[in-house]
Design an enzyme around this catalytic site. Structure first.
Site, mmCIF file in Angstrom:
data_model
loop_
_atom_site.group_PDB
_atom_site.id
_atom_site.type_symbol
_atom_site.label_atom_id
_atom_site.label_comp_id
_atom_site.label_asym_id
_atom_site.label_seq_id
_atom_site.Cartn_x
_atom_site.Cartn_y
_atom_site.Cartn_z
ATOM 1 N N GLY A 1 32.167 46.039 47.937
ATOM 2 C CA GLY A 1 32.828 44.739 48.164
ATOM 3 C C GLY A 1 31.805 43.625 48.344
ATOM 4 O O GLY A 1 32.056 42.474 48.012
ATOM 5 N N GLY A 2 30.632 43.980 48.853
ATOM 6 C CA GLY A 2 29.554 43.003 49.028
ATOM 7 C C GLY A 2 28.547 43.035 47.900
ATOM 8 O O GLY A 2 27.460 42.456 48.015
ATOM 9 N N LYS B 1 32.951 51.535 47.967
ATOM 10 C CA LYS B 1 32.009 50.563 48.490
ATOM 11 C C LYS B 1 31.649 49.578 47.381
ATOM 12 O O LYS B 1 31.893 49.833 46.218
ATOM 13 C CB LYS B 1 30.729 51.262 48.979
ATOM 14 N N GLU C 1 22.857 50.622 47.751
ATOM 15 C CA GLU C 1 23.465 51.456 48.799
ATOM 16 C C GLU C 1 23.439 52.928 48.388
ATOM 17 O O GLU C 1 23.180 53.810 49.209
ATOM 18 C CB GLU C 1 24.897 50.987 49.070
HETATM 19 C C1 5RP Z 1 28.818 46.139 50.486
HETATM 20 C C2 5RP Z 1 29.670 47.222 51.041
HETATM 21 C C3 5RP Z 1 30.162 47.057 52.444
HETATM 22 O O1 5RP Z 1 29.775 48.157 53.187
HETATM 23 C C4 5RP Z 1 31.662 46.947 52.419
HETATM 24 O O2 5RP Z 1 32.037 45.893 51.556
HETATM 25 C C5 5RP Z 1 32.228 46.704 53.823
HETATM 26 O O3 5RP Z 1 31.889 45.425 54.254
HETATM 27 P P1 5RP Z 1 32.320 44.847 55.668
HETATM 28 O O4 5RP Z 1 31.571 45.616 56.689
HETATM 29 O O5 5RP Z 1 31.920 43.396 55.593
HETATM 30 O O6 5RP Z 1 33.814 45.007 55.815
HETATM 31 O O7 5RP Z 1 29.951 48.214 50.417
HETATM 32 O O8 5RP Z 1 28.520 46.358 49.135
#
Ligand code: 5RP
Length: 218
Positions: free
Chosen positions: A96-97, A94, A103
């Site tokens: 990516g955002g 996790k 989290e």
């Molecule tokens: C953010 C995360 C998100 O849960 C992960 O990037 C998935 O994102 P998406 O639902 O846009 O595919 O870990 O930090």
């Protein structure tokens, strides 16, 4: 179905795990955005939410859902969040955002982690998605050398600071065959704030959006 339709499907399905009137943990990302919208449609709403990002907080508040600080709750019944990758054991990548630290704090407070993801996120071995690591700025170079020494290709995510004001290193080229061990090791490196391996705080349930419907993996 498009990827976004699959995300909407699991975002709605996760409502089955939410107790009306409770405080729910809410993650971050495009899949979670669908979950937040579904929270807004509940006939009897939640009392509030603990959010893992400024972005999710804004979306929750726009729907009139009160947002509490993590410090204000002792436990969360359920935490719902997306993933960049998830394996057969519920271990995830996790971040990516860029919301990985908050989290992990929400996951730590929760009795149950419900992961919502479209089927493209399901992998046999974690590591195809670059591993995000939130770090203290003065430790960037040393932490990048450590990743390079283990065969990874680290790079600093351009023009991004987390909600906590720290840079993110993304590490390509890792094949994470023992997520728990690697999470434990990286957590010990000075300057690491959080690593985006969620093995210790893995998903208890994964709602996977597929073209034939929602698959529940436990
Ligand atoms: C953010 C995360 C998100 O849960 C992960 O990037 C998935 O994102 P998406 O639902 O846009 O595919 O870990 O930090």
């Amino acid at each position: 179905m498009t990827q976004d339709e699959l995300k909407a499907l699991v975002g709605q399905a996760a409502i089955a795990y939410v107790q009306p009137g409770s405080i729910v943990g809410v993650g971050t990302g495009s899949t979670v955005n669908h979950f937040i919208d579904a929270l807004g449609r509940m006939p009897v709403r939640v009392a509030g939410a603990v959010s893992s990002s400024v972005q999710s907080t804004a979306r929750l508040k726009a729907l009139g859902i009160p947002v509490l600080e993590a410090n204000d709750v002792t436990r969360l019944g359920v935490y719902v969040d997306g993933a960049d990758e998830i394996d057969a054991h519920g271990c995830m990548i996790k971040g990516g955002g860029a919301a990985l630290t908050r989290e992990k704090i929400c996951a730590d407070l929760a009795d149950k982690f419900v992961c919502i993801a479209d089927e493209s996120k399901r992998v046999d071995v974690l590591g195809r998605f670059p591993l995000p690591v939130e770090v203290i700025a003065i430790a960037v170079a040393q932490i990048m050398r450590r990743f390079a020494a283990m065969g990874g290709q680290p790079s600093v995510r351009a023009n991004v600071l987390t909600d906590n004001g720290h840079p993110i290193i993304d590490v390509r080229g890792l094949s994470i065959t023992d997520p728990e061990a690697l999470e434990r090791e990286i957590n010990q490196w000075p300057g690491v704030v959080s690593v985006g391996i969620f093995a210790r705080h893995r998903a208890d349930v994964c709602l996977l959006g597929t073209s034939s419907g929602v698959q529940t993996l436990t």
